[in-house]
Motif scaffolding. Structure first.
Motif, mmCIF file in Angstrom:
data_model
loop_
_atom_site.group_PDB
_atom_site.id
_atom_site.type_symbol
_atom_site.label_atom_id
_atom_site.label_comp_id
_atom_site.label_asym_id
_atom_site.label_seq_id
_atom_site.Cartn_x
_atom_site.Cartn_y
_atom_site.Cartn_z
ATOM 1 N N ARG A 100 0.865 -1.181 0.000
ATOM 2 C CA ARG A 100 0.000 0.000 0.000
ATOM 3 C C ARG A 100 0.896 1.223 0.000
ATOM 4 O O ARG A 100 1.857 1.293 0.765
ATOM 5 N N ARG A 185 -13.280 -6.222 3.423
ATOM 6 C CA ARG A 185 -12.495 -5.286 2.619
ATOM 7 C C ARG A 185 -11.427 -6.077 1.877
ATOM 8 O O ARG A 185 -10.700 -6.848 2.498
ATOM 9 N N GLU A 187 -8.469 -6.006 1.134
ATOM 10 C CA GLU A 187 -7.230 -5.310 1.483
ATOM 11 C C GLU A 187 -6.123 -5.665 0.487
ATOM 12 O O GLU A 187 -5.974 -6.832 0.103
ATOM 13 N N PHE A 195 -4.588 -8.866 12.472
ATOM 14 C CA PHE A 195 -4.679 -7.398 12.547
ATOM 15 C C PHE A 195 -5.329 -6.809 11.300
ATOM 16 O O PHE A 195 -6.195 -5.946 11.384
ATOM 17 N N ARG A 196 -4.876 -7.229 10.149
ATOM 18 C CA ARG A 196 -5.458 -6.716 8.898
ATOM 19 C C ARG A 196 -5.930 -7.886 8.066
ATOM 20 O O ARG A 196 -5.138 -8.603 7.465
ATOM 21 N N SER A 197 -7.230 -8.134 8.066
ATOM 22 C CA SER A 197 -7.786 -9.262 7.323
ATOM 23 C C SER A 197 -8.752 -8.747 6.271
ATOM 24 O O SER A 197 -9.087 -7.564 6.237
ATOM 25 N N PHE A 200 -13.551 -9.343 8.664
ATOM 26 C CA PHE A 200 -13.315 -9.056 10.076
ATOM 27 C C PHE A 200 -14.613 -8.585 10.710
ATOM 28 O O PHE A 200 -15.645 -8.502 10.046
ATOM 29 N N GLN A 202 -16.621 -5.747 13.245
ATOM 30 C CA GLN A 202 -16.571 -4.405 13.841
ATOM 31 C C GLN A 202 -17.602 -4.260 14.946
ATOM 32 O O GLN A 202 -18.628 -4.945 14.950
ATOM 33 N N GLU A 269 -3.554 1.294 14.782
ATOM 34 C CA GLU A 269 -4.926 1.647 15.171
ATOM 35 C C GLU A 269 -5.723 0.449 15.682
ATOM 36 O O GLU A 269 -5.773 -0.601 15.057
ATOM 37 N N LEU A 270 -6.347 0.686 16.835
ATOM 38 C CA LEU A 270 -7.252 -0.292 17.429
ATOM 39 C C LEU A 270 -8.689 0.131 17.132
ATOM 40 O O LEU A 270 -9.563 -0.683 16.876
ATOM 41 N N GLU A 271 -8.901 1.429 17.192
ATOM 42 C CA GLU A 271 -10.253 1.978 17.037
ATOM 43 C C GLU A 271 -10.146 3.400 16.499
ATOM 44 O O GLU A 271 -9.223 4.133 16.870
ATOM 45 N N GLY A 272 -11.110 3.781 15.665
ATOM 46 C CA GLY A 272 -11.187 5.165 15.215
ATOM 47 C C GLY A 272 -12.425 5.814 15.805
ATOM 48 O O GLY A 272 -13.492 5.193 15.858
ATOM 49 N N SER A 311 -15.593 3.456 16.304
ATOM 50 C CA SER A 311 -15.635 2.243 15.485
ATOM 51 C C SER A 311 -14.443 1.349 15.843
ATOM 52 O O SER A 311 -13.296 1.693 15.565
ATOM 53 N N GLY A 313 -12.512 -2.612 16.197
ATOM 54 C CA GLY A 313 -12.393 -3.915 15.549
ATOM 55 C C GLY A 313 -12.352 -5.016 16.602
ATOM 56 O O GLY A 313 -11.573 -4.943 17.546
ATOM 57 N N ARG A 316 -8.911 -6.929 16.169
ATOM 58 C CA ARG A 316 -7.749 -6.173 16.678
ATOM 59 C C ARG A 316 -7.774 -6.104 18.201
ATOM 60 O O ARG A 316 -6.723 -6.142 18.847
HETATM 61 P P1 ATP Z 1 -6.572 1.060 8.711
HETATM 62 O O1 ATP Z 1 -6.104 2.484 8.541
HETATM 63 O O2 ATP Z 1 -5.771 0.271 9.703
HETATM 64 O O3 ATP Z 1 -6.790 0.357 7.401
HETATM 65 P P2 ATP Z 1 -9.162 2.154 8.899
HETATM 66 O O4 ATP Z 1 -8.863 3.536 9.425
HETATM 67 O O5 ATP Z 1 -9.452 1.986 7.466
HETATM 68 O O6 ATP Z 1 -7.998 1.148 9.361
HETATM 69 P P3 ATP Z 1 -11.781 2.125 9.938
HETATM 70 O O7 ATP Z 1 -12.422 2.266 8.610
HETATM 71 O O8 ATP Z 1 -11.714 3.318 10.826
HETATM 72 O O9 ATP Z 1 -10.317 1.515 9.741
HETATM 73 O O10 ATP Z 1 -12.449 0.881 10.681
HETATM 74 C C1 ATP Z 1 -12.711 0.881 12.061
HETATM 75 C C2 ATP Z 1 -12.035 -0.266 12.752
HETATM 76 O O11 ATP Z 1 -12.308 -1.498 12.081
HETATM 77 C C3 ATP Z 1 -10.523 -0.163 12.793
HETATM 78 O O12 ATP Z 1 -10.086 0.655 13.856
HETATM 79 C C4 ATP Z 1 -10.134 -1.609 13.000
HETATM 80 O O13 ATP Z 1 -10.201 -1.961 14.378
HETATM 81 C C5 ATP Z 1 -11.192 -2.364 12.239
HETATM 82 N N1 ATP Z 1 -10.656 -2.729 10.913
HETATM 83 C C6 ATP Z 1 -10.649 -1.987 9.802
HETATM 84 N N2 ATP Z 1 -10.082 -2.647 8.785
HETATM 85 C C7 ATP Z 1 -9.716 -3.860 9.268
HETATM 86 C C8 ATP Z 1 -9.087 -5.009 8.703
HETATM 87 N N3 ATP Z 1 -8.748 -5.040 7.430
HETATM 88 N N4 ATP Z 1 -8.871 -6.076 9.502
HETATM 89 C C9 ATP Z 1 -9.234 -6.070 10.803
HETATM 90 N N5 ATP Z 1 -9.830 -5.016 11.393
HETATM 91 C C10 ATP Z 1 -10.076 -3.916 10.641
#
Ligand code: ATP
Length: 457
Positions: A100, A185, A187, A195-197, A200, A202, A269-272, A311, A313, A316
């Motif tokens: 990315r 998503r 990804e 962590f990034r799947s 997942f 939410q 990031e754990l949460e936004g 929001s 995860g 995570r």
């Molecule tokens: P990142 O920047 O890490 O891709 P994001 O800012 O796109 O995350 P948000 O759209 O804010 O993520 O999604 C809210 C929450 O959902 C994130 O804080 C995370 O905990 C979870 N999340 C998002 N994408 C993923 C993923 N691909 N795998 C696991 N958890 C995810």
């Protein structure tokens, strides 16, 4: 222990003990998709139940929703996902790995892991854009008119159902709608275990507020969310609040805080928590042609509510809990020899199994039947596990490794008050052994449920 090996140890423990398995493993797996095994499913449920309770039971201003994963395609046009939910990526012309664009500085070259992609001698392609939505078709025809997407976030069904929830539950602003569910998503580069799947879960809250209060409520929610992480065993000092600069925020957000955690692969990031303004409701009102205005009886005016969204995860959070809980200790074994003990020091509230129940010896019928009786008593109240195989010390270690906070052992004293031929205690008592201190207490069976409940809660 280096930080990288910590993640490797956690991944191995998750597989060995049944927390997390690679999806479709016997066919070689599928990149970025995971299955939760028996203990992982329990742990995940405990996380979700704790969040759900904090949102919808302990507060009177939040109600729940369980929306569908498939929605009308117009939703994703209105929300801007169809147009804009995309990442930029580059490929390395030398090793053909894909990265990315915004993660280059935190990625490592697969051939020279101490270097970032592009700094390693490999030439990168021009950036290309890639939409992360998973496409699917509704009904038998695969054509433009039947196209829709698997939801990339749970939030949109909350916005789309705003009016129905408002009218059916008679909530008044400020109020929130909470939802837990799967999101998908595609990804570019799924990594770092769960962590990034690509699939997942939410836990999202949309908190609807009057237009001029967004900056106030985002501060309140930031604090509430940190309190929740503390309640499940992640100390406040381990949660790092990042005030996301404007150039990194979603275009509709006037302010965003990221709650970050120091994972073994870096602070992430754990949460936004985003102040999304009235963007979503306005868009859905425009695209659907339905009014999503709210009449505020106190203010005597109509407006489109604004929204603050925490929001989180599930996956995570689960990974952060594993990182927080994992430790190795040197302890003395039964014969005084040194041995390694692996412990998952979960908070009892979140631990997948709360109590292990053991007969001291498996060939003593009276002890075994009493232990089974105690198990039947406890399983009505707590997720319990009965185990009679192996030396008692081994059984304790197995429970330590999966984070079980309490073990109950039924022995001769339980039956007769007798140990090694001498009357030493009261009949009908058991030992309760604590995972962390390894200390033991003697507790009356009739008091056991209350005793454990108090310690768990
Ligand atoms: P990142 O920047 O890490 O891709 P994001 O800012 O796109 O995350 P948000 O759209 O804010 O993520 O999604 C809210 C929450 O959902 C994130 O804080 C995370 O905990 C979870 N999340 C998002 N994408 C993923 C993923 N691909 N795998 C696991 N958890 C995810």
């Amino acid at each position: 222990m280096t930080e990288l090996t910590l993640l490797e140890k956690i991944v191995a423990l998750c597989k060995r003990r049944g927390f997390v398995f690679p999806s479709s493993e016997i066919y070689g797996g599928i990149n970025g998709v995971w299955d939760y095994g028996p203990l992982g499913a329990e742990l995940k449920n405990n996380i979700k139940m704790s969040w759900w309770k904090a949102m919808t039971q302990l507060r009177t201003d939040v109600v729940g929703l369980d929306g569908s994963i498939l929605m009308n395609r117009e939703v994703w046009k209105a929300s801007s996902h169809e147009e804009q939910f995309a990442d930029w990526f580059v490929d390395c012309k030398l090793c053909h790995a894909r990265f990315r664009l915004d993660h280059l500085k935190e990625s490592a070259c697969p051939l020279h892991p101490s270097k970032h992609p592009g700094d390693c001698g490999g030439e990168l392609t021009e950036p290309r854009r890639f939409n992360l939505l998973f496409k699917t078709y509704v009904g038998p025809l695969e054509e433009e008119s039947t196209l829709t997407y698997l939801r990339p976030e749970t939030a949109q069904s909350i916005f789309v159902q705003f009016k129905n929830v408002l009218e059916s539950s008679r909530m008044k602003i400020p109020f929130g709608i909470a939802q837990i569910g799967k999101a998908f998503r595609n990804e570019v580069n799924p990594r770092n275990f769960i962590f990034r799947s690509r699939e997942f879960e939410q836990m999202e809250l949309e908190y609807f507020i009057p237009p001029d209060t967004g900056f106030q409520y985002i501060e309140e929610w930031k604090e509430q969310r940190i309190l929740w992480y503390e309640s499940i065993g992640i100390p406040r000092a381990h949660i790092h609040v990042r005030d996301v600069p404007e150039e990194e925020r979603a275009f509709y957000s006037k302010k965003t805080y990221d709650l970050e955690y120091d994972f073994p692969f870096g602070r992430q990031e754990l949460e936004g928590i985003a102040y999304r303004t009235d963007f979503d409701l306005k868009q859905h009102a425009t695209f659907s042609g339905k009014s999503l205005e709210y009449y505020d009886e106190e203010r005597k005016c109509k407006y489109i509510p604004h929204v603050v969204e925490p929001s989180a995860g599930v996956d995570r959070t689960l990974l952060a809990l594993l990182c927080e809980a994992y430790r190795e200790e040197e302890v003395l074994g039964e014969k005084g020899e040194k041995e390694k003990r692996v412990v998952l020091g979960f908070s009892p509230r979140i631990a997948p199994i709360k109590v292990g129940i053991f007969p001291l010896l498996k060939n003593k019928i009276d002890i075994v039947s009493k232990a089974k009786e105690v198990f039947r008593l406890l399983q009505k109240h707590f997720k319990s596990f009965y185990d009679e195989s192996g030396a008692i010390g081994r059984r304790y270690r197995r429970m330590d490794e999966i984070g079980t906070p309490f073990c109950v052992t039924i022995d001769f004293e339980t039956l007769e008050g007798v140990r090694e031929g001498a009357l030493v205690g009261k009949k009908n008592t058991v030992t309760v052994r604590y995972r962390d201190s390894m200390r033991q207490d003697r507790v009356m069976i009739e008091e056991l449920v209350d005793f454990l409940r108090e310690k768990i809660e």
